[in-house]
Write a protein that holds these residues in place. Structure first.
Motif, PDB file in Angstrom:
ATOM      1  N   MET A 194       0.746  -1.242  -0.094  1.00 14.39           N
ATOM      2  CA  MET A 194      -0.025   0.097   0.049  1.00 14.39           C
ATOM      3  C   MET A 194       0.912   1.284  -0.065  1.00 14.39           C
ATOM      4  SD  MET A 194      -3.135   0.819  -0.294  1.00 14.39           S
ATOM      5  CE  MET A 194      -3.895   2.278  -0.026  1.00 14.39           C
ATOM      6  N   ASP A 195       2.005   1.137   0.807  1.00 13.40           N
ATOM      7  CA  ASP A 195       2.808   2.393   0.790  1.00 13.40           C
ATOM      8  C   ASP A 195       3.367   2.491  -0.514  1.00 13.40           C
ATOM      9  OD1 ASP A 195       2.341   2.771   3.497  1.00 13.40           O
ATOM     10  OD2 ASP A 195       4.428   1.640   4.197  1.00 13.40           O
ATOM     11  N   ARG A 196       3.858   1.609  -1.257  1.00 20.20           N
ATOM     12  CA  ARG A 196       4.361   1.899  -2.807  1.00 20.20           C
ATOM     13  C   ARG A 196       3.441   2.298  -3.717  1.00 20.20           C
ATOM     14  NH1 ARG A 196       6.580  -3.339  -1.431  1.00 20.20           N
ATOM     15  NH2 ARG A 196       5.066  -4.348  -2.791  1.00 20.20           N
ATOM     16  N   PHE A 197       2.099   1.951  -3.433  1.00 20.60           N
ATOM     17  CA  PHE A 197       1.041   2.291  -4.342  1.00 20.60           C
ATOM     18  C   PHE A 197       0.978   3.812  -4.270  1.00 20.60           C
ATOM     19  CE2 PHE A 197      -3.333   2.708  -5.285  1.00 20.60           C
ATOM     20  CZ  PHE A 197      -3.491   2.800  -6.711  1.00 20.60           C
ATOM     21  N   VAL A 198       0.737   4.219  -2.775  1.00 13.17           N
ATOM     22  CA  VAL A 198       0.436   5.736  -2.553  1.00 13.17           C
ATOM     23  C   VAL A 198       1.536   6.507  -2.968  1.00 13.17           C
ATOM     24  CG1 VAL A 198       0.136   7.227  -0.666  1.00 13.17           C
ATOM     25  CG2 VAL A 198      -0.988   5.124  -0.531  1.00 13.17           C
ATOM     26  N   ALA A 199       2.910   6.136  -2.967  1.00  9.36           N
ATOM     27  CA  ALA A 199       4.074   6.900  -3.330  1.00  9.36           C
ATOM     28  C   ALA A 199       3.950   6.871  -4.833  1.00  9.36           C
ATOM     29  CB  ALA A 199       5.293   6.293  -2.936  1.00  9.36           C
ATOM     30  N   ARG A 200       3.409   5.900  -5.470  1.00  8.55           N
ATOM     31  CA  ARG A 200       3.170   5.859  -6.996  1.00  8.55           C
ATOM     32  C   ARG A 200       2.173   6.495  -7.274  1.00  8.55           C
ATOM     33  NH1 ARG A 200       4.254   0.216 -10.138  1.00  8.55           N
ATOM     34  NH2 ARG A 200       4.614   1.103 -12.299  1.00  8.55           N
ATOM     35  N   LEU A 201       1.158   6.918  -6.793  1.00 11.21           N
ATOM     36  CA  LEU A 201      -0.086   7.681  -6.994  1.00 11.21           C
ATOM     37  C   LEU A 201       0.415   9.148  -6.854  1.00 11.21           C
ATOM     38  CD1 LEU A 201      -3.172   6.136  -5.585  1.00 11.21           C
ATOM     39  CD2 LEU A 201      -2.589   6.373  -7.977  1.00 11.21           C
ATOM     40  N   THR A 202       1.065   9.287  -5.714  1.00 13.77           N
ATOM     41  CA  THR A 202       1.839  10.841  -5.515  1.00 13.77           C
ATOM     42  C   THR A 202       2.776  11.198  -6.719  1.00 13.77           C
ATOM     43  OG1 THR A 202       1.401  10.515  -3.215  1.00 13.77           O
ATOM     44  CG2 THR A 202       2.894  12.227  -3.825  1.00 13.77           C
ATOM     45  N   ALA A 203       3.679  10.308  -7.021  1.00 14.43           N
ATOM     46  CA  ALA A 203       4.765  10.793  -8.012  1.00 14.43           C
ATOM     47  C   ALA A 203       4.132  10.963  -9.549  1.00 14.43           C
ATOM     48  CB  ALA A 203       5.856   9.532  -8.126  1.00 14.43           C
ATOM     49  N   ALA A 204       2.940  10.336  -9.665  1.00 18.55           N
ATOM     50  CA  ALA A 204       2.132  10.461 -10.919  1.00 18.55           C
ATOM     51  C   ALA A 204       1.268  11.546 -10.984  1.00 18.55           C
ATOM     52  CB  ALA A 204       1.506   9.383 -11.282  1.00 18.55           C
ATOM     53  N   GLY A 205       1.199  12.199  -9.691  1.00 21.01           N
ATOM     54  CA  GLY A 205       0.442  13.549  -9.656  1.00 21.01           C
ATOM     55  C   GLY A 205      -1.132  13.191  -9.524  1.00 21.01           C
ATOM     56  N   LEU A 206      -1.314  11.907  -9.053  1.00 21.57           N
ATOM     57  CA  LEU A 206      -2.964  11.528  -8.932  1.00 21.57           C
ATOM     58  C   LEU A 206      -3.500  11.552  -7.529  1.00 21.57           C
ATOM     59  CD1 LEU A 206      -2.402   8.466 -11.430  1.00 21.57           C
ATOM     60  CD2 LEU A 206      -3.600  10.498 -11.908  1.00 21.57           C
ATOM     61  N   ALA A 207      -2.644  11.782  -6.606  1.00 21.12           N
ATOM     62  CA  ALA A 207      -3.229  11.766  -5.112  1.00 21.12           C
ATOM     63  C   ALA A 207      -2.077  12.517  -4.318  1.00 21.12           C
ATOM     64  CB  ALA A 207      -3.344  10.402  -4.638  1.00 21.12           C
ATOM     65  N   ALA A 208      -2.549  12.540  -3.089  1.00 24.60           N
ATOM     66  CA  ALA A 208      -1.436  13.191  -2.150  1.00 24.60           C
ATOM     67  C   ALA A 208      -1.153  12.052  -1.151  1.00 24.60           C
ATOM     68  CB  ALA A 208      -2.162  14.432  -1.181  1.00 24.60           C
ATOM     69  N   PRO A 209       0.090  11.752  -0.520  1.00 28.44           N
ATOM     70  CA  PRO A 209       0.224  10.826   0.387  1.00 28.44           C
ATOM     71  C   PRO A 209      -0.493  10.891   1.667  1.00 28.44           C
ATOM     72  CG  PRO A 209       1.975  12.530   0.472  1.00 28.44           C
ATOM     73  CD  PRO A 209       1.275  12.989  -0.770  1.00 28.44           C
ATOM     74  N   TRP A 210      -1.078  11.941   1.977  1.00 31.52           N
ATOM     75  CA  TRP A 210      -1.935  12.066   3.263  1.00 31.52           C
ATOM     76  C   TRP A 210      -3.491  11.808   2.731  1.00 31.52           C
ATOM     77  CZ3 TRP A 210      -5.285  15.756   1.988  1.00 31.52           C
ATOM     78  CH2 TRP A 210      -5.100  16.820   0.952  1.00 31.52           C
ATOM     79  N   PHE A 211      -3.612  11.452   1.805  1.00 32.55           N
ATOM     80  CA  PHE A 211      -5.212  10.920   1.574  1.00 32.55           C
ATOM     81  C   PHE A 211      -5.570   9.928   2.413  1.00 32.55           C
ATOM     82  CE2 PHE A 211      -6.323  12.431  -3.303  1.00 32.55           C
ATOM     83  CZ  PHE A 211      -6.086  13.680  -2.958  1.00 32.55           C
ATOM     84  N   ARG A 212      -6.985   9.902   2.931  1.00 35.34           N
ATOM     85  CA  ARG A 212      -7.490   8.992   3.176  1.00 35.34           C
ATOM     86  C   ARG A 212      -7.854   7.840   2.445  1.00 35.34           C
ATOM     87  NH1 ARG A 212     -11.275  11.322   7.834  1.00 35.34           N
ATOM     88  NH2 ARG A 212     -12.418   9.147   7.437  1.00 35.34           N
ATOM     89  N   LEU A 213      -8.170   6.496   2.869  1.00 35.41           N
ATOM     90  CA  LEU A 213      -8.377   5.448   2.225  1.00 35.41           C
ATOM     91  C   LEU A 213      -9.443   5.719   1.019  1.00 35.41           C
ATOM     92  CD1 LEU A 213      -7.372   2.648   1.561  1.00 35.41           C
ATOM     93  CD2 LEU A 213      -8.865   1.751   3.012  1.00 35.41           C
ATOM     94  N   GLU A 214     -10.522   6.282   1.640  1.00 39.67           N
ATOM     95  CA  GLU A 214     -11.674   6.345   0.354  1.00 39.67           C
ATOM     96  C   GLU A 214     -11.098   7.035  -0.679  1.00 39.67           C
ATOM     97  OE1 GLU A 214     -13.123   8.912   4.142  1.00 39.67           O
ATOM     98  OE2 GLU A 214     -11.839   7.017   3.526  1.00 39.67           O
ATOM     99  N   ASP A 215     -10.251   8.105  -0.583  1.00 41.97           N
ATOM    100  CA  ASP A 215      -9.893   8.882  -1.798  1.00 41.97           C
ATOM    101  C   ASP A 215      -8.844   8.197  -2.565  1.00 41.97           C
ATOM    102  OD1 ASP A 215     -11.502  11.098  -1.187  1.00 41.97           O
ATOM    103  OD2 ASP A 215     -10.103  11.980   0.023  1.00 41.97           O
ATOM    104  N   LEU A 216      -7.873   7.339  -1.759  1.00 43.41           N
ATOM    105  CA  LEU A 216      -7.036   6.801  -2.817  1.00 43.41           C
ATOM    106  C   LEU A 216      -7.804   5.591  -3.571  1.00 43.41           C
ATOM    107  CD1 LEU A 216      -4.564   6.158   0.289  1.00 43.41           C
ATOM    108  CD2 LEU A 216      -4.198   7.689  -1.850  1.00 43.41           C
ATOM    109  N   LEU A 217      -8.550   5.098  -2.935  1.00 45.42           N
ATOM    110  CA  LEU A 217      -9.446   3.998  -3.618  1.00 45.42           C
ATOM    111  C   LEU A 217     -10.398   4.501  -4.714  1.00 45.42           C
ATOM    112  CD1 LEU A 217     -10.939   1.570  -0.682  1.00 45.42           C
ATOM    113  CD2 LEU A 217      -8.929   1.059  -2.379  1.00 45.42           C
ATOM    114  N   ALA A 218     -10.916   5.750  -4.496  1.00 47.51           N
ATOM    115  CA  ALA A 218     -11.563   6.611  -5.681  1.00 47.51           C
ATOM    116  C   ALA A 218     -10.507   6.689  -6.964  1.00 47.51           C
ATOM    117  CB  ALA A 218     -12.284   7.822  -5.230  1.00 47.51           C
ATOM    118  N   VAL A 219      -9.359   7.114  -6.559  1.00 41.69           N
ATOM    119  CA  VAL A 219      -8.342   7.162  -7.661  1.00 41.69           C
ATOM    120  C   VAL A 219      -8.138   6.059  -8.397  1.00 41.69           C
ATOM    121  CG1 VAL A 219      -6.033   8.129  -8.076  1.00 41.69           C
ATOM    122  CG2 VAL A 219      -7.303   9.573  -6.511  1.00 41.69           C
TER     123      VAL A 219
END
Length: 266
Positions: free
Chosen positions: A136-161
């Motif tokens: 999960m940490d790697r996925f969040v980092a990957r979304l953040t690097a791609a400009g799709l999410a912020a690392p502090w997002f709640r799970l529901e926002d991460l899942l929405a993305v």
């Protein structure tokens, strides 16, 4: 003292904050908490606009909170709380080093307890939990690097993305199919999309599975006849004499011994 992770630690580590109240978040609010929150909204809004430009044809958008909804979901201190429990945070670093099970002599300690039909060793259970958190940490980092999410997002926002990425690519494929063409995936990170599809199923991971080692309630609720033989086999596989679990509150608020001392509910 040998701390082990329970379901609430696991939830927090992956951003599932449904039990983290505004009061809990407020304990992490610093003197600049309002600024952090406002900056967070601006970052969220920027991501929404960027997504609308780069993911044309995606309906609905992955990020849909209006400002009032954002502020309700991210009360004062919530972003700081997420950061503190992140992989680089003071609490997050420490918690990620903790196991979900420990064995001391012939006694195994777990939060809820792996179900009695479990075939995995304690080492395997601990390894799987650590790998799921790291994934999960790697996925969040990957979304953040791609400009799709912020690392502090709640799970529901991460899942929405994550769901939106899958939906977007499926839409590209469907439209190309309708036109009798091959889809243009030149701008698509297929590895990220594949991982996004897998992440949407994290409710089945051992960290969050309702019958997993951090959530199982059978040791408190099932009858002796149901547990007797399976628990005997599990303890033999683990070379242990007894299992000690918490998680399910005993009605009399006392430690209970079951099955001749092979099971303790604390």
């Amino acid at each position: 003292v040998l701390p082990v992770l329970g379901n609430h630690e696991a939830m927090n580590l992956v951003g599932e904050l449904r039990d983290a109240t505004a009061d809990i978040c407020s304990r992490f609010a610093g003197t600049d908490a309002d600024k952090v929150r406002d900056d967070g909204w601006r970052e969220y809004e920027k991501l929404v606009k960027a997504r609308a430009r780069s993911r044309k044809g995606e309906q609905p958008l992955g990020l849909t909170r209006a400002k009032d909804g954002f502020l309700a979901s991210y009360p004062r201190g919530c972003i700081e709380y997420r950061r503190a429990l992140g992989p680089d945070g003071t609490y997050g670093k420490w918690l990620r080093q903790r196991p979900i099970a420990v064995q001391v002599g012939r006694t195994v300690f777990m939060h809820a307890g792996a179900p009695p039909d479990t075939t995995e060793s304690l080492d395997a259970l601990n390894t799987r939990a650590r790998e799921e958190i790291a994934r999960m940490d790697r996925f969040v980092a990957r979304l953040t690097a791609a400009g799709l999410a912020a690392p502090w997002f709640r799970l529901e926002d991460l899942l929405a993305v994550a769901a939106a990425e899958v939906r977007w690519v499926n839409g590209l494929a469907e439209r190309a199919k309708e036109q009798g063409e091959a889809p243009d995936l030149s701008g698509v990170d297929l590895a990220l999309v594949k991982e996004a599809a897998a992440i949407t199923g994290l409710g089945e991971w051992s960290l969050l599975d309702g019958d997993g080692p951090l959530w199982y309630r059978g040791y408190a609720l099932a009858d002796d006849a149901t547990l007797d033989a399976p628990l005997t086999g599990l303890l033999a596989r683990w070379q242990a004499d007894r299992l000690v679990v918490g998680h399910t509150v005993n009605r009399d608020f006392k430690v209970r011994m079951r099955l001749g001392g092979r099971l303790f509910l604390i």
